[in-house]
Design a protein around this motif. Structure first.
Motif, mmCIF file in Angstrom:
data_model
loop_
_atom_site.group_PDB
_atom_site.id
_atom_site.type_symbol
_atom_site.label_atom_id
_atom_site.label_comp_id
_atom_site.label_asym_id
_atom_site.label_seq_id
_atom_site.Cartn_x
_atom_site.Cartn_y
_atom_site.Cartn_z
ATOM 1 N N ASN A 50 -1.090 8.339 -6.356
ATOM 2 C CA ASN A 50 -2.205 8.861 -5.574
ATOM 3 C C ASN A 50 -1.705 9.283 -4.199
ATOM 4 O OD1 ASN A 50 -1.900 6.485 -4.108
ATOM 5 N ND2 ASN A 50 -3.731 5.507 -4.930
ATOM 6 N N SER A 109 0.812 -1.210 0.000
ATOM 7 C CA SER A 109 0.000 0.000 0.000
ATOM 8 C C SER A 109 0.847 1.263 0.000
ATOM 9 C CB SER A 109 -0.916 -0.002 1.231
ATOM 10 O OG SER A 109 -0.147 -0.061 2.425
ATOM 11 N N ASN A 110 2.098 1.184 0.423
ATOM 12 C CA ASN A 110 2.918 2.382 0.503
ATOM 13 C C ASN A 110 4.290 2.130 -0.114
ATOM 14 O OD1 ASN A 110 3.619 5.007 1.209
ATOM 15 N ND2 ASN A 110 4.458 4.376 3.181
ATOM 16 N N ASN A 165 -5.919 -1.843 -1.190
ATOM 17 C CA ASN A 165 -4.485 -1.598 -1.376
ATOM 18 C C ASN A 165 -3.817 -2.573 -2.338
ATOM 19 O OD1 ASN A 165 -4.295 0.670 0.347
ATOM 20 N ND2 ASN A 165 -4.247 -0.684 2.139
ATOM 21 N N GLN A 221 -1.906 7.863 -1.449
ATOM 22 C CA GLN A 221 -1.354 6.743 -0.676
ATOM 23 C C GLN A 221 0.014 6.302 -1.188
ATOM 24 O OE1 GLN A 221 -4.774 6.634 -1.810
ATOM 25 N NE2 GLN A 221 -5.113 7.637 0.169
ATOM 26 N N GLN A 256 0.618 5.129 -4.220
ATOM 27 C CA GLN A 256 0.487 4.034 -5.181
ATOM 28 C C GLN A 256 0.538 4.581 -6.600
ATOM 29 O OE1 GLN A 256 -3.373 3.014 -3.732
ATOM 30 N NE2 GLN A 256 -2.649 1.254 -2.552
#
Length: 284
Positions: A93, A40-41, A120, A95, A97
């Motif tokens: 985005n 997710s990161n 995610n 996040q 991603q």
């Protein structure tokens, strides 16, 4: 978009008129607790970030130049050789991603793909190409990602008849216990019968050197391999023509570590000879 490694493989074997090249590999252990392939990161905050990857192949200079945004994420990857240049531009985005990658040829945008996430994880990848007739970007293909738990197992590939999705191929993936892709098996699908036929396999082994997203992009290019944890040691590519396999292999030798442990030289060993590449970094 080409990379330096892809150029090494293509140019080296073009001497005898083949189409691709690769390296040997043993069967990898089955993953005990593999990690997700789309975290997710996915920020790249390594002590050193590669900024240039270059080589001379049969008298032709090839290079990939990378730039980063203020969060140390890969922003652009530009490949160049004596015939021109191509470039990938990455959009993120909130996040962190990757949600879009624009593809340019000699400075002109020719295609792009966007990514849709759920929990995610990437679930859909849409690819658009510029129409020579209308000059508009039209959807060319769609990929749907299939998971078992957090592990990517399959990507179904669709093209379009009018607006109808038609499955024409799929890829299946195997990982080691560090989350590295060790095998990708690619199948074509006959539309009338939905019969699947193995078309090719890509197999990888890995060394102990830690990798990052920019290094994976430069060396391996495939988006699905972007989150590999280690640099590759070998690559073996097998293509099947009416069931008859054709195999090519390469070995990656990373050398000349800088004072933070990052390799500054990559020797690619193919069955047609060795090619040395240099890697330049920006270090914190």
């Amino acid at each position: 978009m080409k990379t330096v490694i892809k150029a090494i493989l293509i140019l080296t074997i073009s001497v005898i008129g083949l189409a691709s090249c690769s390296d040997d590999e043993k069967d990898s252990p089955k993953p005990s607790n593999p990690t997700p392939t789309t975290p997710s990161n996915p920020l790249d905050t390594a002590a050193c970030r590669p900024t240039k990857f270059s080589a001379s192949i049969m008298g032709q200079s090839v290079a990939t130049d990378l730039t980063y945004d203020g969060s140390k994420r890969l922003s652009t990857a530009k490949y160049s050789d004596d015939d021109g240049s191509s470039e990938n531009i990455f959009t993120y985005n909130a996040q962190g991603q990757i949600i879009k990658v624009d593809k340019l040829e000699d400075g002109v945008k020719v295609s792009y793909f966007d990514l849709i996430y759920q929990n995610n994880r990437i679930i859909t990848k849409n690819t658009y190409s510029k129409s020579l007739v209308t000059n508009q970007f039209l959807i060319e293909s769609r990929e749907r990602y299939i998971y078992e738990g957090n592990v990517l197992k399959r990507i179904n590939k669709f093209n379009f008849t009018d607006t109808l999705e038609v499955l024409y191929a799929y890829d299946e993936f195997t990982f080691d216990n560090k989350g590295n892709v060790t095998k990708k098996s690619s199948y074509t699908v006959t539309r009338e019968t939905m019969e699947a036929k193995l078309y090719s396999t890509d197999e990888y082994t890995y060394g102990n050197l830690t990798s990052s997203r920019p290094m994976n992009w430069m060396i391996l290019e495939e988006f699905e391999l972007l989150n590999n944890k280690n640099l590759p040691a070998t690559y073996k590519s097998t293509y099947y023509d009416n069931g008859v396999p054709s195999v090519d292999e390469v070995t990656y030798n990373f050398k000349n570590l800088n004072n933070k442990g990052f390799p500054q030289v990559l020797e690619v060993d193919t069955r047609f000879g060795k090619v040395n590449s240099t890697i330049t970094y920006t270090c914190d």
